[in-house]
Design a protein around this motif. Structure first.
Motif, PDB file in Angstrom:
ATOM      1  N   PHE A  46      -2.258  -4.754  22.228  1.00  0.00           N
ATOM      2  CA  PHE A  46      -3.669  -4.699  22.626  1.00  0.00           C
ATOM      3  C   PHE A  46      -3.809  -4.387  24.123  1.00  0.00           C
ATOM      4  O   PHE A  46      -4.677  -3.607  24.524  1.00  0.00           O
ATOM      5  N   LEU A  47      -2.948  -4.986  24.943  1.00  0.00           N
ATOM      6  CA  LEU A  47      -2.996  -4.725  26.386  1.00  0.00           C
ATOM      7  C   LEU A  47      -2.632  -3.273  26.717  1.00  0.00           C
ATOM      8  O   LEU A  47      -3.238  -2.670  27.609  1.00  0.00           O
ATOM      9  N   LEU A  48      -1.642  -2.732  26.013  1.00  0.00           N
ATOM     10  CA  LEU A  48      -1.272  -1.333  26.235  1.00  0.00           C
ATOM     11  C   LEU A  48      -2.420  -0.394  25.873  1.00  0.00           C
ATOM     12  O   LEU A  48      -2.677   0.585  26.580  1.00  0.00           O
ATOM     13  N   ALA A  49      -3.110  -0.692  24.791  1.00  0.00           N
ATOM     14  CA  ALA A  49      -4.247   0.147  24.395  1.00  0.00           C
ATOM     15  C   ALA A  49      -5.351   0.088  25.447  1.00  0.00           C
ATOM     16  O   ALA A  49      -5.917   1.127  25.831  1.00  0.00           O
ATOM     17  N   ALA A  50      -5.647  -1.107  25.941  1.00  0.00           N
ATOM     18  CA  ALA A  50      -6.690  -1.244  26.966  1.00  0.00           C
ATOM     19  C   ALA A  50      -6.271  -0.542  28.256  1.00  0.00           C
ATOM     20  O   ALA A  50      -7.080   0.150  28.897  1.00  0.00           O
ATOM     21  N   GLY A  51      -5.013  -0.681  28.654  1.00  0.00           N
ATOM     22  CA  GLY A  51      -4.521  -0.013  29.858  1.00  0.00           C
ATOM     23  C   GLY A  51      -4.555   1.498  29.732  1.00  0.00           C
ATOM     24  O   GLY A  51      -4.908   2.205  30.681  1.00  0.00           O
ATOM     25  N   LEU A  52      -4.224   2.001  28.564  1.00  0.00           N
ATOM     26  CA  LEU A  52      -4.261   3.441  28.349  1.00  0.00           C
ATOM     27  C   LEU A  52      -5.686   3.969  28.461  1.00  0.00           C
ATOM     28  O   LEU A  52      -5.925   5.016  29.072  1.00  0.00           O
ATOM     29  N   LEU A  53      -6.643   3.247  27.898  1.00  0.00           N
ATOM     30  CA  LEU A  53      -8.042   3.667  28.008  1.00  0.00           C
ATOM     31  C   LEU A  53      -8.510   3.641  29.464  1.00  0.00           C
ATOM     32  O   LEU A  53      -9.244   4.537  29.901  1.00  0.00           O
ATOM     33  N   LEU A  54      -8.082   2.639  30.214  1.00  0.00           N
ATOM     34  CA  LEU A  54      -8.454   2.574  31.629  1.00  0.00           C
ATOM     35  C   LEU A  54      -7.820   3.708  32.439  1.00  0.00           C
ATOM     36  O   LEU A  54      -8.454   4.261  33.338  1.00  0.00           O
ATOM     37  N   LEU A  55      -6.573   4.038  32.132  1.00  0.00           N
ATOM     38  CA  LEU A  55      -5.907   5.124  32.854  1.00  0.00           C
ATOM     39  C   LEU A  55      -6.481   6.487  32.480  1.00  0.00           C
ATOM     40  O   LEU A  55      -6.505   7.403  33.306  1.00  0.00           O
ATOM     41  N   GLY A  56      -6.959   6.632  31.270  1.00  0.00           N
ATOM     42  CA  GLY A  56      -7.499   7.909  30.832  1.00  0.00           C
ATOM     43  C   GLY A  56      -8.929   8.155  31.259  1.00  0.00           C
ATOM     44  O   GLY A  56      -9.400   9.290  31.236  1.00  0.00           O
ATOM     45  N   ARG A  57      -9.622   7.119  31.670  1.00  0.00           N
ATOM     46  CA  ARG A  57     -11.038   7.252  32.047  1.00  0.00           C
ATOM     47  C   ARG A  57     -11.262   8.224  33.212  1.00  0.00           C
ATOM     48  O   ARG A  57     -12.184   9.041  33.149  1.00  0.00           O
ATOM     49  N   TYR A  75      -1.062  13.836  37.374  1.00  0.00           N
ATOM     50  CA  TYR A  75      -1.562  12.568  36.836  1.00  0.00           C
ATOM     51  C   TYR A  75      -2.164  12.794  35.453  1.00  0.00           C
ATOM     52  O   TYR A  75      -1.882  12.043  34.511  1.00  0.00           O
ATOM     53  N   ALA A  76      -2.978  13.821  35.330  1.00  0.00           N
ATOM     54  CA  ALA A  76      -3.606  14.120  34.045  1.00  0.00           C
ATOM     55  C   ALA A  76      -2.555  14.447  32.992  1.00  0.00           C
ATOM     56  O   ALA A  76      -2.660  14.012  31.834  1.00  0.00           O
ATOM     57  N   MET A  77      -1.529  15.189  33.386  1.00  0.00           N
ATOM     58  CA  MET A  77      -0.462  15.532  32.448  1.00  0.00           C
ATOM     59  C   MET A  77       0.294  14.276  32.005  1.00  0.00           C
ATOM     60  O   MET A  77       0.603  14.111  30.822  1.00  0.00           O
ATOM     61  N   ARG A  78       0.565  13.389  32.941  1.00  0.00           N
ATOM     62  CA  ARG A  78       1.276  12.153  32.592  1.00  0.00           C
ATOM     63  C   ARG A  78       0.445  11.280  31.653  1.00  0.00           C
ATOM     64  O   ARG A  78       0.984  10.669  30.732  1.00  0.00           O
ATOM     65  N   ILE A  79      -0.853  11.229  31.890  1.00  0.00           N
ATOM     66  CA  ILE A  79      -1.721  10.449  31.013  1.00  0.00           C
ATOM     67  C   ILE A  79      -1.754  11.071  29.622  1.00  0.00           C
ATOM     68  O   ILE A  79      -1.732  10.368  28.610  1.00  0.00           O
ATOM     69  N   LEU A  80      -1.776  12.385  29.555  1.00  0.00           N
ATOM     70  CA  LEU A  80      -1.757  13.068  28.266  1.00  0.00           C
ATOM     71  C   LEU A  80      -0.473  12.774  27.501  1.00  0.00           C
ATOM     72  O   LEU A  80      -0.502  12.475  26.302  1.00  0.00           O
ATOM     73  N   VAL A  81       0.654  12.828  28.183  1.00  0.00           N
ATOM     74  CA  VAL A  81       1.935  12.538  27.532  1.00  0.00           C
ATOM     75  C   VAL A  81       2.003  11.071  27.110  1.00  0.00           C
ATOM     76  O   VAL A  81       2.482  10.749  26.016  1.00  0.00           O
ATOM     77  N   LEU A  82       1.500  10.171  27.947  1.00  0.00           N
ATOM     78  CA  LEU A  82       1.461   8.753  27.587  1.00  0.00           C
ATOM     79  C   LEU A  82       0.561   8.524  26.378  1.00  0.00           C
ATOM     80  O   LEU A  82       0.891   7.728  25.489  1.00  0.00           O
ATOM     81  N   ALA A  83      -0.546   9.229  26.317  1.00  0.00           N
ATOM     82  CA  ALA A  83      -1.457   9.090  25.177  1.00  0.00           C
ATOM     83  C   ALA A  83      -0.797   9.577  23.898  1.00  0.00           C
ATOM     84  O   ALA A  83      -0.905   8.944  22.848  1.00  0.00           O
ATOM     85  N   LYS A  84      -0.114  10.697  23.968  1.00  0.00           N
ATOM     86  CA  LYS A  84       0.568  11.227  22.789  1.00  0.00           C
ATOM     87  C   LYS A  84       1.674  10.277  22.332  1.00  0.00           C
ATOM     88  O   LYS A  84       1.801   9.989  21.144  1.00  0.00           O
ATOM     89  N   ALA A  85       2.448   9.766  23.281  1.00  0.00           N
ATOM     90  CA  ALA A  85       3.510   8.822  22.941  1.00  0.00           C
ATOM     91  C   ALA A  85       2.940   7.533  22.368  1.00  0.00           C
ATOM     92  O   ALA A  85       3.509   6.962  21.426  1.00  0.00           O
ATOM     93  N   SER A  86       1.816   7.078  22.889  1.00  0.00           N
ATOM     94  CA  SER A  86       1.193   5.861  22.373  1.00  0.00           C
ATOM     95  C   SER A  86       0.683   6.067  20.956  1.00  0.00           C
ATOM     96  O   SER A  86       0.798   5.171  20.114  1.00  0.00           O
ATOM     97  N   GLY A  87       0.125   7.226  20.684  1.00  0.00           N
ATOM     98  CA  GLY A  87      -0.332   7.515  19.329  1.00  0.00           C
ATOM     99  C   GLY A  87       0.819   7.526  18.338  1.00  0.00           C
ATOM    100  O   GLY A  87       0.725   6.947  17.249  1.00  0.00           O
ATOM    101  N   LEU A  88       1.915   8.152  18.714  1.00  0.00           N
ATOM    102  CA  LEU A  88       3.070   8.220  17.819  1.00  0.00           C
ATOM    103  C   LEU A  88       3.745   6.854  17.656  1.00  0.00           C
ATOM    104  O   LEU A  88       4.114   6.466  16.544  1.00  0.00           O
ATOM    105  N   ALA A  89       3.898   6.127  18.747  1.00  0.00           N
ATOM    106  CA  ALA A  89       4.502   4.792  18.668  1.00  0.00           C
ATOM    107  C   ALA A  89       3.616   3.841  17.880  1.00  0.00           C
ATOM    108  O   ALA A  89       4.109   3.011  17.103  1.00  0.00           O
ATOM    109  N   GLY A  90       2.308   3.949  18.064  1.00  0.00           N
ATOM    110  CA  GLY A  90       1.383   3.123  17.294  1.00  0.00           C
ATOM    111  C   GLY A  90       1.498   3.402  15.810  1.00  0.00           C
ATOM    112  O   GLY A  90       1.489   2.482  14.989  1.00  0.00           O
ATOM    113  N   ALA A  91       1.612   4.677  15.435  1.00  0.00           N
ATOM    114  CA  ALA A  91       1.765   5.025  14.021  1.00  0.00           C
ATOM    115  C   ALA A  91       3.070   4.464  13.458  1.00  0.00           C
ATOM    116  O   ALA A  91       3.099   3.944  12.330  1.00  0.00           O
ATOM    117  N   LEU A  92       4.143   4.549  14.224  1.00  0.00           N
ATOM    118  CA  LEU A  92       5.429   3.999  13.788  1.00  0.00           C
ATOM    119  C   LEU A  92       5.326   2.493  13.579  1.00  0.00           C
ATOM    120  O   LEU A  92       5.818   1.947  12.579  1.00  0.00           O
TER     121      LEU A  92
END
Length: 158
Positions: A46-57, A75-92
């Motif tokens: 839950f904390l990772l999801a909230a942090g990702l939303l804050l970083l992407g804002r 920075y934008a590229m890193r946030i995009l890669v983190l978002a993609k990795a979070s989506g895939l890790a969340g699905a796993l």
């Protein structure tokens, strides 16, 4: 970078379910107790999801044109890669948590097992992380350019 598709997420969730089921069976077959997710696991999800939303804002504000200053493209590229990795890790992890829940319920035949709520909360936390990753990935999408405004950006004129 291409957006994460639903079939990729579904496939990764199935892989996570198979791995989770096999690990749980191997633990029990080896005489160890079955795995019950600790409180820290789903709390951190839950904390990772909230942090990702804050970083992407900030990236979202720049894409929408509401930012006061430009943002570093790295920075934008890193946030995009983190978002993609979070989506895939969340699905796993959604698949793994579903397998743990199914295993716990199949062994007792009821939801009154000590692993029920930790497995459910882990699944919800993983689903929230996956959703946050997809949302931030969508936020980082650059709107299409108008060819009449910027003709040198088209590939045909190269």
């Amino acid at each position: 970078m291409r957006r994460t598709g639903p079939l990729a997420l579904l496939g990764i969730a199935v892989v996570g379910a198979v791995i989770g089921w096999l690990l749980q069976v191997a633990l029990v077959a080896g005489g160890a107790p079955s795995f019950i997710p600790p409180v820290t696991l789903y709390s951190v999800l839950f904390l990772l999801a909230a942090g990702l939303l804050l970083l992407g804002r900030p990236v979202r504000r720049v894409v929408k044109g509401k930012a006061d200053r430009p943002i570093d493209p790295f920075y934008a590229m890193r946030i995009l890669v983190l978002a993609k990795a979070s989506g895939l890790a969340g699905a796993l992890l959604v698949g793994g948590a579903a397998a743990l829940l199914l295993y716990a319920v199949s062994r007792t035949g009821t939801a009154a097992t000590p692993a029920f709520w930790p497995d459910v909360l882990t699944g919800i936390g993983a689903l929230v992380l996956c959703a946050a990753g997809l949302v931030v990935e969508w936020w980082c999408r650059i709107p299409p350019q108008d060819r009449a405004e910027n003709p040198e950006s088209t590939l045909e004129q190269r």
